[in-house]
Design a protein around this motif. Structure first.
Motif, PDB file in Angstrom:
ATOM      1  N   HIS A 231       0.805  -1.207  -0.217  1.00 38.63           N
ATOM      2  CA  HIS A 231       0.102  -0.185   0.042  1.00 38.63           C
ATOM      3  C   HIS A 231       0.964   1.082  -0.005  1.00 38.63           C
ATOM      4  O   HIS A 231       0.910   2.132  -0.747  1.00 38.63           O
ATOM      5  N   MET A 232       2.040   1.283   0.970  1.00 40.65           N
ATOM      6  CA  MET A 232       2.873   2.419   0.774  1.00 40.65           C
ATOM      7  C   MET A 232       3.745   2.268  -0.533  1.00 40.65           C
ATOM      8  O   MET A 232       3.574   3.449  -1.089  1.00 40.65           O
ATOM      9  N   GLY A 233       3.887   1.513  -0.870  1.00 40.90           N
ATOM     10  CA  GLY A 233       4.453   1.416  -2.361  1.00 40.90           C
ATOM     11  C   GLY A 233       3.958   1.821  -3.220  1.00 40.90           C
ATOM     12  O   GLY A 233       4.402   2.560  -4.323  1.00 40.90           O
ATOM     13  N   SER A 234       2.524   1.535  -3.324  1.00 38.84           N
ATOM     14  CA  SER A 234       1.626   2.062  -4.386  1.00 38.84           C
ATOM     15  C   SER A 234       1.605   3.423  -4.342  1.00 38.84           C
ATOM     16  O   SER A 234       1.175   4.205  -5.278  1.00 38.84           O
ATOM     17  N   ILE A 235       1.367   4.039  -3.131  1.00 40.55           N
ATOM     18  CA  ILE A 235       1.344   5.462  -3.066  1.00 40.55           C
ATOM     19  C   ILE A 235       2.412   6.413  -3.649  1.00 40.55           C
ATOM     20  O   ILE A 235       2.279   7.334  -4.284  1.00 40.55           O
TER      21      ILE A 235
END
Lengths: 265, 479
Positions: A231-235
């Motif tokens: 989720h953090m990587g995607s943001i």
């Protein structure tokens, strides 16, 4: 039953499928991951964590600065080179061009690893000078991407205009800024976009040349995905996507005059 | 035209159909998911360990089995694969903290894709007979019993070049901050490995004080483990600060290049896992004639394990059989010899292998490996006073990387799973990995770039604006 007719349109089917499978769906997946938490609920928390975190801002700023620096240096080196290569008096331009393109034929990872050793040997080791070593690695890797589009534009230069400029009393400097530079602007913009965006998102060059002591956006995406924090990587990926979109939009007006990206790549 | 298209379509359907149908021979398959290069894969003459097991199984039971063998490069990749729930494996080989995570998932029922089956030790004769008593003890202490059977193990320490590095300095993780070795040190690019020197710096006094308390080795491990694994927010911050202050002293971070760099002499100190250390020491000697040593610092010596687990729904019968096979000492020797790491299995054959590799009759050190081999060897290996001894010259080198001395092994703690603090630790790590440049400087450079861009834009559009202005003036004049 209506008859299905095989028309030319069908030929686009494979590519349409490809687009949906590998472009459209992944894009939505990234967006979905960026704005959900581990339980799958919609949230803006990832975005807030990202911007509330000093190291993310640090990474974006450093990526931006390195991206700009790389673009400017590549243009400063590549522009005169492309000009001379494309000049009508140049003998054997194809051979000269080949010499500039040749490094690209060597595998990218190998090339970077070799330049790491070379720099260590001449005393610029990535441990002591991580930023300098990374900049050298970046310029080395992206220079051909600047020369190619500039070369393509410059082979189409109308020399009669340059002659006309000097006939009408323009000094060499004026000829350059008022005639040559505007004529090659599309090439410059094209070259800049081909260098700026990939520089910001690259992670191999910074890892190898900077001995993993510095972090660009690409490194930070890799870090999050490696650790299973999708989720953090995607943001981070979404933020980079937005940056690229802004970049494309800003250069759109200059681009449309002439498409010069179709080169010998 | 249409006909041809249809027939092509038909043909492709037929071909695809055959692919799926032809493969479904009723053969029992054992699906193993292991680290890359982590088992003897055989050569032209000898079959791989897995093939040898399949043959052995056929000879014993008359049933044909096939092993489907997949590999991964990091625990996280493996976890991601399992989490998707798309692939069922019968045996997987994660590291200690992942085993801990999977056991927690099993017991709390939080993630079905990570849940495990239990081992039945009565079906693992070789493990009960030959696994090292030390390993069994540590597995019990960490609550792995029942869920995991060990495979390989080792320590986390530093490889160093004794020509440039003082041996005394290598006994403490402080060496990572020592300006004497500035730009000659590499740290592992992995938050879990970097956490060890960082926490050692945070709790150095308390760690050194443990020695004076007269603790039993199990208690010492527990207390040390509690300190080193602390994930209280202020400890995470302190670890981050410690790492940041290390950053300018080290040459860089690495995952793989450290081994070659230390052989080439670029660096002199390299944080390393014992198995890699054994390999690097061997390579350095063979290829470059460079002597390298290995040391596990005393203020926070860490021990790690990889072990076999069976995900829920595994073919437990076959899985037990293979694990038992891998625990046979002669098979353990094959794997150790091939991959260079240390098996958790002891026993006569393994000890013979140790003697053959490291024993020297006039060796200056006598190392006591009783803690490791006791109870697994036949009588003739014991000395008169009941000890298992190796006389060797290789202390502090390959031998110590493969078999740490008792004092090191008994003090070794295990890095635990960060659990729900994982994200916080990673944020600290991302902060450490980001750039050591003051925000004021960054913003200053950023502003200069923006101003420069605006100036260029204005300069380029100046002729246009000028001509527009002139045109306006001209039009005004006309009126």
């Amino acid at each position: 039953m209506s008859k299905i007719k095989f028309t030319r349109k069908w030929l686009a089917l494979p590519y349409a499928l490809f687009m949906i499978l590998f472009v459209v769906i992944p894009l939505f997946l990234i967006l979905a991951y960026a704005f959900t938490d581990a339980e799958g609920n919609f949230t803006f928390n990832n975005l807030l964590t990202f911007f509330g975190n000093g190291s993310s801002i640090n990474t974006i700023l450093v990526s931006f600065i390195i991206g700009v620096a790389n673009t400017v240096i590549c243009l400063l080196i590549g522009y005169p080179v492309a000009y001379f290569l494309a000049h009508r008096d140049m003998k054997m331009p194809a051979v000269m061009m080949l010499l500039f393109i040749m490094p690209m034929w060597i595998n990218f990872v190998l090339r970077t690893a070799a330049s790491r050793d070379l720099l260590f040997w001449i005393g610029i080791n990535g441990g002591e000078y991580p930023y300098l070593a990374t900049m050298i690695g970046m310029v080395y890797n992206y220079l051909p991407f600047v020369i190619l589009p500039l070369y393509t534009t410059m082979t189409k230069l109308d020399y009669s205009q340059i002659e006309a400029a000097s006939d009408l009393g323009a000094r060499p400097r004026q000829t350059f800024t008022k005639v040559i530079l505007p004529m090659t602007a599309p090439g410059i913009v094209s070259a800049a976009t081909m260098v700026f965006m990939p520089t910001m998102s690259s992670f191999v060059i910074s890892d190898v040349m900077g001995e993993r002591k510095l972090s660009l956006i690409g490194n930070s995406i890799q870090l999050y995905f490696d650790q299973g924090l999708w989720h953090m990587g995607s943001i981070v990926a979404v933020v980079m996507l937005l940056l690229i979109a802004i970049g494309m939009f800003a250069t759109k007006n200059v681009q449309k005059e002439d498409d010069v990206r179709g080169t010998m790549l | 035209m249409m006909k041809r298209f249809l027939s092509l379509l038909l043909l492709s359907v037929l071909v695809l159909g055959c692919f799926s149908a032809c493969g479904s021979e009723s053969e029992r398959v054992l699906r193993v998911y292991n680290w890359q290069d982590y088992i003897d894969e055989g050569d032209d003459e000898t079959p791989s360990v897995l093939d040898a097991w399949a043959e052995d199984y056929y000879a014993r039971t008359g049933e044909k089995v096939r092993v489907q063998y997949d590999t991964f490069e990091t625990n996280e990749t493996m976890l991601n694969t399992l989490k998707t729930g798309k692939s069922q494996y019968d045996l997987v080989c994660p590291s200690d903290y992942v085993i801990q995570k999977m056991i927690a998932a099993t017991e709390n029922g939080t993630d079905d894709n990570l849940a495990l089956e239990k081992f039945d030790y009565s079906k693992l004769e070789n493990y009960t007979n030959y696994a090292s008593p030390y390993i069994k003890q540590v597995f019990g202490e960490n609550g792995f019993d029942g869920y995991a059977v060990g495979y390989m193990w080792g320590t986390v320490g530093i490889i160093y070049n004794p020509e440039y590095v003082d041996e005394e300095d290598t006994k403490s993780w402080e060496i990572m901050w020592n300006p004497k070795y500035q730009n000659r040190i590499t740290l592992k690019d992995s938050v879990r490995d970097a956490y060890i020197p960082a926490m050692s710096a945070v709790y150095r006094e308390q760690i050194l004080a443990l020695d004076g308390l007269g603790l039993s080795s199990a208690e010492y491990r527990k207390r040390l483990g509690d300190l080193m694994n602390s994930t209280a927010s202020e400890d995470i911050d302190a670890a981050g600060e410690a790492l940041k202050s290390m950053k300018d002293n080290i040459y860089g971070l690495e995952v793989d290049s450290g081994k070659t760099d230390i052989v080439a002499g670029k660096i002199h100190i390299n944080q390393a896992w014992s198995g890699d250390a054994a390999y690097a020491i061997y390579e350095a000697e063979e290829t470059a004639g460079v002597q390298l040593n290995f040391s596990v610092p005393e203020d926070g010596g860490s021990v790690w394990f990889d072990g076999w687990v069976m995900p829920k729904g595994a073919d437990t019968e076959l899985a037990h059989d293979l694990v038992n096979y891998l625990c046979a000492p002669e098979v353990a020797v094959r794997n150790m010899d091939y991959i260079g790491y240390t098996s958790i299995v002891a026993g006569d054959e393994v000890f013979d292998y140790v003697l053959e590799s490291y024993s020297a009759e006039d060796g200056e050190h006598t190392v006591d490996l009783t803690y490791y081999f006791n109870g697994t060897l036949s009588e003739d290996y014991y000395s008169e006073d009941g000890k298992i001894l190796v006389q060797t010259d290789e202390v502090g080198r390959m031998f110590s990387a493969q078999y740490p001395e008792e004092s090191v092994a008994l003090r070794g703690f295990i890095m635990r799973d960060f659990g729900n603090k994982n994200e916080e630790v990673l944020t600290m790590w991302a902060g450490f990995k980001s750039n050591n440049i003051a925000p004021e400087i960054l913003i200053a450079i950023f502003s200069v770039i923006i101003l420069g861009a605006v100036a260029v834009f204005l300069w380029f559009t100046k002729p246009k604006r000028d001509s527009a202005r002139r045109r306006k003036e001209w039009l005004a004049k006309q009126k």
